[in-house]
Design a protein around this motif. Structure first.
Motif, PDB file in Angstrom:
ATOM      1  N   ASP A   6       0.817  -1.225   0.000  1.00 16.45           N
ATOM      2  CA  ASP A   6       0.000   0.000   0.000  1.00 16.45           C
ATOM      3  C   ASP A   6       0.843   1.264   0.000  1.00 16.45           C
ATOM      4  O   ASP A   6       0.398   2.318  -0.467  1.00 16.45           O
ATOM      5  CB  ASP A   6      -0.921   0.023   1.231  1.00 16.45           C
ATOM      6  CG  ASP A   6      -2.064  -0.982   1.132  1.00 16.45           C
ATOM      7  OD1 ASP A   6      -2.531  -1.232   0.010  1.00 16.45           O
ATOM      8  OD2 ASP A   6      -2.476  -1.501   2.183  1.00 16.45           O
ATOM      9  N   ASP A   7       2.046   1.168   0.552  1.00 14.20           N
ATOM     10  CA  ASP A   7       2.882   2.355   0.743  1.00 14.20           C
ATOM     11  C   ASP A   7       3.944   2.532  -0.335  1.00 14.20           C
ATOM     12  O   ASP A   7       4.833   3.383  -0.199  1.00 14.20           O
ATOM     13  CB  ASP A   7       3.573   2.281   2.109  1.00 14.20           C
ATOM     14  CG  ASP A   7       2.573   2.210   3.252  1.00 14.20           C
ATOM     15  OD1 ASP A   7       1.539   2.899   3.171  1.00 14.20           O
ATOM     16  OD2 ASP A   7       2.825   1.450   4.205  1.00 14.20           O
ATOM     17  N   VAL A   8       3.877   1.719  -1.411  1.00 19.44           N
ATOM     18  CA  VAL A   8       4.925   1.767  -2.437  1.00 19.44           C
ATOM     19  C   VAL A   8       4.373   2.384  -3.721  1.00 19.44           C
ATOM     20  O   VAL A   8       3.539   1.769  -4.396  1.00 19.44           O
ATOM     21  CB  VAL A   8       5.487   0.362  -2.715  1.00 19.44           C
ATOM     22  CG1 VAL A   8       6.676   0.463  -3.668  1.00 19.44           C
ATOM     23  CG2 VAL A   8       5.893  -0.329  -1.429  1.00 19.44           C
ATOM     24  N   PRO A   9       4.831   3.577  -4.085  1.00 17.68           N
ATOM     25  CA  PRO A   9       4.341   4.222  -5.314  1.00 17.68           C
ATOM     26  C   PRO A   9       4.969   3.613  -6.560  1.00 17.68           C
ATOM     27  O   PRO A   9       5.989   2.922  -6.480  1.00 17.68           O
ATOM     28  CB  PRO A   9       4.787   5.672  -5.133  1.00 17.68           C
ATOM     29  CG  PRO A   9       6.053   5.560  -4.321  1.00 17.68           C
ATOM     30  CD  PRO A   9       5.817   4.409  -3.378  1.00 17.68           C
ATOM     31  N   GLN A  10       4.369   3.879  -7.707  1.00 12.64           N
ATOM     32  CA  GLN A  10       4.906   3.432  -8.988  1.00 12.64           C
ATOM     33  C   GLN A  10       4.873   4.598  -9.974  1.00 12.64           C
ATOM     34  O   GLN A  10       4.089   5.539  -9.811  1.00 12.64           O
ATOM     35  CB  GLN A  10       4.102   2.258  -9.547  1.00 12.64           C
ATOM     36  CG  GLN A  10       4.149   1.018  -8.668  1.00 12.64           C
ATOM     37  CD  GLN A  10       3.453  -0.171  -9.317  1.00 12.64           C
ATOM     38  OE1 GLN A  10       4.077  -1.140  -9.685  1.00 12.64           O
ATOM     39  NE2 GLN A  10       2.143  -0.089  -9.444  1.00 12.64           N
ATOM     40  N   ASP A  11       5.720   4.515 -10.990  1.00 16.68           N
ATOM     41  CA  ASP A  11       5.773   5.578 -11.981  1.00 16.68           C
ATOM     42  C   ASP A  11       4.477   5.609 -12.797  1.00 16.68           C
ATOM     43  O   ASP A  11       4.035   4.575 -13.305  1.00 16.68           O
ATOM     44  CB  ASP A  11       6.969   5.368 -12.908  1.00 16.68           C
ATOM     45  CG  ASP A  11       7.241   6.580 -13.762  1.00 16.68           C
ATOM     46  OD1 ASP A  11       7.980   7.469 -13.306  1.00 16.68           O
ATOM     47  OD2 ASP A  11       6.692   6.658 -14.878  1.00 16.68           O
ATOM     48  N   ALA A  12       3.898   6.785 -12.929  1.00 17.24           N
ATOM     49  CA  ALA A  12       2.596   6.917 -13.596  1.00 17.24           C
ATOM     50  C   ALA A  12       2.647   6.579 -15.074  1.00 17.24           C
ATOM     51  O   ALA A  12       1.624   6.206 -15.675  1.00 17.24           O
ATOM     52  CB  ALA A  12       2.068   8.342 -13.410  1.00 17.24           C
ATOM     53  N   HIS A  35       2.640   2.668 -14.773  1.00 12.82           N
ATOM     54  CA  HIS A  35       1.646   2.135 -13.831  1.00 12.82           C
ATOM     55  C   HIS A  35       0.677   3.242 -13.407  1.00 12.82           C
ATOM     56  O   HIS A  35       0.676   3.670 -12.250  1.00 12.82           O
ATOM     57  CB  HIS A  35       2.345   1.548 -12.607  1.00 12.82           C
ATOM     58  CG  HIS A  35       3.087   0.281 -12.873  1.00 12.82           C
ATOM     59  ND1 HIS A  35       2.469  -0.941 -12.966  1.00 12.82           N
ATOM     60  CD2 HIS A  35       4.421   0.059 -13.084  1.00 12.82           C
ATOM     61  CE1 HIS A  35       3.386  -1.873 -13.209  1.00 12.82           C
ATOM     62  NE2 HIS A  35       4.567  -1.298 -13.290  1.00 12.82           N
ATOM     63  N   ALA A  36      -0.131   3.663 -14.354  1.00 10.45           N
ATOM     64  CA  ALA A  36      -1.099   4.726 -14.042  1.00 10.45           C
ATOM     65  C   ALA A  36      -2.194   4.233 -13.098  1.00 10.45           C
ATOM     66  O   ALA A  36      -2.952   5.037 -12.547  1.00 10.45           O
ATOM     67  CB  ALA A  36      -1.724   5.246 -15.337  1.00 10.45           C
ATOM     68  N   GLU A  37      -2.262   2.917 -12.880  1.00  9.78           N
ATOM     69  CA  GLU A  37      -3.303   2.364 -12.006  1.00  9.78           C
ATOM     70  C   GLU A  37      -3.085   2.712 -10.540  1.00  9.78           C
ATOM     71  O   GLU A  37      -4.024   2.685  -9.738  1.00  9.78           O
ATOM     72  CB  GLU A  37      -3.381   0.838 -12.164  1.00  9.78           C
ATOM     73  CG  GLU A  37      -2.225   0.031 -11.578  1.00  9.78           C
ATOM     74  CD  GLU A  37      -1.003  -0.049 -12.464  1.00  9.78           C
ATOM     75  OE1 GLU A  37      -0.034  -0.733 -12.097  1.00  9.78           O
ATOM     76  OE2 GLU A  37      -1.018   0.577 -13.551  1.00  9.78           O
ATOM     77  N   GLY A  38      -1.826   3.016 -10.156  1.00 18.30           N
ATOM     78  CA  GLY A  38      -1.588   3.377  -8.765  1.00 18.30           C
ATOM     79  C   GLY A  38      -0.418   2.646  -8.146  1.00 18.30           C
ATOM     80  O   GLY A  38       0.539   2.276  -8.829  1.00 18.30           O
ATOM     81  N   ASN A  39      -0.502   2.384  -6.837  1.00 16.91           N
ATOM     82  CA  ASN A  39       0.623   1.809  -6.101  1.00 16.91           C
ATOM     83  C   ASN A  39       0.778   0.307  -6.359  1.00 16.91           C
ATOM     84  O   ASN A  39       0.012  -0.294  -7.113  1.00 16.91           O
ATOM     85  CB  ASN A  39       0.499   2.113  -4.605  1.00 16.91           C
ATOM     86  CG  ASN A  39      -0.763   1.513  -3.996  1.00 16.91           C
ATOM     87  OD1 ASN A  39      -1.226   0.448  -4.395  1.00 16.91           O
ATOM     88  ND2 ASN A  39      -1.323   2.201  -3.003  1.00 16.91           N
ATOM     89  N   VAL A  40       1.768  -0.282  -5.703  1.00 18.22           N
ATOM     90  CA  VAL A  40       2.068  -1.701  -5.921  1.00 18.22           C
ATOM     91  C   VAL A  40       0.902  -2.595  -5.497  1.00 18.22           C
ATOM     92  O   VAL A  40       0.627  -3.615  -6.127  1.00 18.22           O
ATOM     93  CB  VAL A  40       3.362  -2.100  -5.184  1.00 18.22           C
ATOM     94  CG1 VAL A  40       3.584  -3.614  -5.260  1.00 18.22           C
ATOM     95  CG2 VAL A  40       4.557  -1.371  -5.778  1.00 18.22           C
ATOM     96  N   ALA A  41       0.191  -2.210  -4.447  1.00 16.72           N
ATOM     97  CA  ALA A  41      -0.954  -3.011  -3.998  1.00 16.72           C
ATOM     98  C   ALA A  41      -2.035  -3.055  -5.071  1.00 16.72           C
ATOM     99  O   ALA A  41      -2.586  -4.128  -5.383  1.00 16.72           O
ATOM    100  CB  ALA A  41      -1.528  -2.439  -2.700  1.00 16.72           C
ATOM    101  N   ALA A  67      -0.120 -11.694 -17.361  1.00 14.62           N
ATOM    102  CA  ALA A  67      -0.953 -11.133 -16.298  1.00 14.62           C
ATOM    103  C   ALA A  67      -0.353  -9.834 -15.776  1.00 14.62           C
ATOM    104  O   ALA A  67      -1.079  -8.869 -15.472  1.00 14.62           O
ATOM    105  CB  ALA A  67      -1.099 -12.145 -15.163  1.00 14.62           C
ATOM    106  N   ASP A  68       0.985  -9.783 -15.692  1.00 18.94           N
ATOM    107  CA  ASP A  68       1.680  -8.577 -15.224  1.00 18.94           C
ATOM    108  C   ASP A  68       1.437  -7.415 -16.185  1.00 18.94           C
ATOM    109  O   ASP A  68       1.252  -6.261 -15.769  1.00 18.94           O
ATOM    110  CB  ASP A  68       3.175  -8.876 -15.100  1.00 18.94           C
ATOM    111  CG  ASP A  68       3.952  -7.771 -14.393  1.00 18.94           C
ATOM    112  OD1 ASP A  68       3.324  -6.926 -13.729  1.00 18.94           O
ATOM    113  OD2 ASP A  68       5.196  -7.767 -14.504  1.00 18.94           O
ATOM    114  N   ALA A  69       1.411  -7.710 -17.481  1.00 14.68           N
ATOM    115  CA  ALA A  69       1.176  -6.667 -18.481  1.00 14.68           C
ATOM    116  C   ALA A  69      -0.279  -6.202 -18.489  1.00 14.68           C
ATOM    117  O   ALA A  69      -0.565  -5.016 -18.653  1.00 14.68           O
ATOM    118  CB  ALA A  69       1.570  -7.186 -19.865  1.00 14.68           C
ATOM    119  N   LEU A  70      -1.176  -7.146 -18.295  1.00 12.75           N
ATOM    120  CA  LEU A  70      -2.602  -6.805 -18.307  1.00 12.75           C
ATOM    121  C   LEU A  70      -3.040  -6.124 -17.012  1.00 12.75           C
ATOM    122  O   LEU A  70      -4.014  -5.368 -17.016  1.00 12.75           O
ATOM    123  CB  LEU A  70      -3.436  -8.065 -18.531  1.00 12.75           C
ATOM    124  CG  LEU A  70      -3.299  -8.737 -19.907  1.00 12.75           C
ATOM    125  CD1 LEU A  70      -4.067 -10.062 -19.928  1.00 12.75           C
ATOM    126  CD2 LEU A  70      -3.808  -7.817 -21.019  1.00 12.75           C
ATOM    127  N   GLY A  71      -2.329  -6.378 -15.932  1.00 12.95           N
ATOM    128  CA  GLY A  71      -2.719  -5.841 -14.631  1.00 12.95           C
ATOM    129  C   GLY A  71      -2.159  -4.457 -14.374  1.00 12.95           C
ATOM    130  O   GLY A  71      -1.660  -4.181 -13.280  1.00 12.95           O
TER     131      GLY A  71
END
Length: 370
Positions: free
Chosen positions: A25-31, A34-40, A162-166
């Motif tokens: 929940d506390d790990v951000p990702q590059d927009a 990963h425009a969907e949001g954080n790692v969670a 799955a990683d690409a689609l998620g």
């Protein structure tokens, strides 16, 4: 009985059950990627996408559990590798390799998992990005062949899909195209869903020893001595294995050298001295073409590669033996040793453990007591 990481796969339950899931929940990702949001958010989307894939639905139940567990764990160490670059972008370099070590630690110490299943999950985590990047490697063929010996390439492609689609990104179509290329390359090298087959064990060993080698080359078997290189955590039972299988062979035992020279296992400066003394003994055996056992932990690939290089310089036949017992038994056996290693030190070694790959020796044996 079928192994499963957890019977309840609801996200709320996963957060309650595993602290490493909560950490996401506390790990951000590059927009951009990963425009969907954080790692969670991403991990949840990956597990959901995996369940919808036709290839996943066709898998046997146990393999489904393996790939699902890998999907849940695939970005587990973005928590420790994520940084914001000077240009404002967010990266997590090295998260796959570190995540594999963490996955092994979790599945060995917290969720007891049969060795073969655990290592499939670990390698799926380790290589989950490889189907996307394989085409850019300097030696594409070697990359594909190495991957096939470590993990089922079909399962890996499923996880990568799955990683690409998620995720939400503009290059999703390109990612999926790269995964299709990965499958085509595996088909071309006859290792799609199976390990690359070499004509002899020596041929496989030599291929990974020589940067410019060919997988079709069959070297002439001309060996001097045979070296049994043991690998395993303190308390795994290496001494017992020697007594059971090689009791009449000379043994180079690093623990014994430490005791003789009064060097503690935790003395980092003294460890270099111990290794040099052991190597001198090894050279004497190698020069005289005497068979012997090298008895030490050898838990990292770097440690083993240095020894293998020494042994093959003298044309030795290298048999690597990895020994493992369950975590709770490991500590019991460690306490019964003549030179007990502190539990905290053993746990630190577990966090660094790299199980030998199939090519780390002319012969590699996994002596496992699940």
């Amino acid at each position: 009985m079928m192994w499963t990481l957890t019977t309840n796969k609801e996200w709320a339950h996963l957060r309650d059950q595993f602290d490493w899931v909560r950490d996401m929940d506390d790990v951000p990702q590059d927009a951009v990627h990963h425009a969907e949001g954080n790692v969670a958010v991403h991990t949840r989307m990956v597990t959901e996408a995996l369940l919808q894939l036709e290839g996943y639905k066709q898998l046997p139940a146990q393999q489904q559990e393996i790939v699902w567990a890998a999907a849940l764990l695939h970005d587990v160490e973005k928590r420790s590798t994520t940084v914001q670059e000077p240009d404002g972008s967010i990266t997590s370099k090295g998260h796959s390799k570190k995540g594999a070590l963490t996955a092994r630690q979790i599945l060995y110490t917290q969720v007891p998992t049969p060795f073969a299943i655990r290592e499939q999950i670990v390698e799926l985590v380790r290589f989950h990005g490889r189907p996307i990047w394989a085409i850019e490697k300097r030696d594409v063929a070697r990359t594909i062949i190495e991957t096939s010996l470590m993990v089922d390439t079909q399962l890996l492609a499923l996880l990568a899909t799955a990683d690409a689609l998620g995720r939400l990104c503009n290059d999703q179509a390109d990612l999926l195209y790269r995964i299709d290329l990965f499958e085509a390359l595996c088909q071309e090298h006859d290792c799609w869903g199976k390990p690359k087959a070499f004509q002899t064990p020596h041929a496989q060993f030599r291929y990974f020893q020589k940067p410019d080698g060919s997988p079709d080359f069959v070297p002439f078997d001309e060996f001097g001595s045979t070296v049994i290189m043991l690998c395993g955590l303190p308390g795994a039972g290496k001494d017992t294995y020697v007594q059971q299988h090689y009791k009449d062979w000379p043994v180079i035992n690093l623990d014994q050298i430490r005791r003789q020279n009064r060097i503690a296992p935790t003395d980092k400066s003294g460890n270099g001295t111990v290794v040099q003394l052991a190597k001198e003994q090894a050279r004497e055996h190698l020069r005289k073409k005497r068979h012997f056992v090298w008895n030490a932990t050898n838990i990292t690939r770097q440690m083993r590669s240095q020894l293998i290089e020494l042994f093959v310089t003298y044309k030795a036949y290298v048999k690597t033996v990895y020994i493992e017992v369950p975590y709770n038994r490991l500590h019991v056996q460690n306490k019964g040793r003549e030179a007990v290693v502190p539990q905290k030190a053993v746990d630190k070694l577990i966090a660094k453990l790299e199980v030998p790959a199939p090519w780390e020796g002319h012969e590699v044996v996994y002596a496992i007591k699940d």
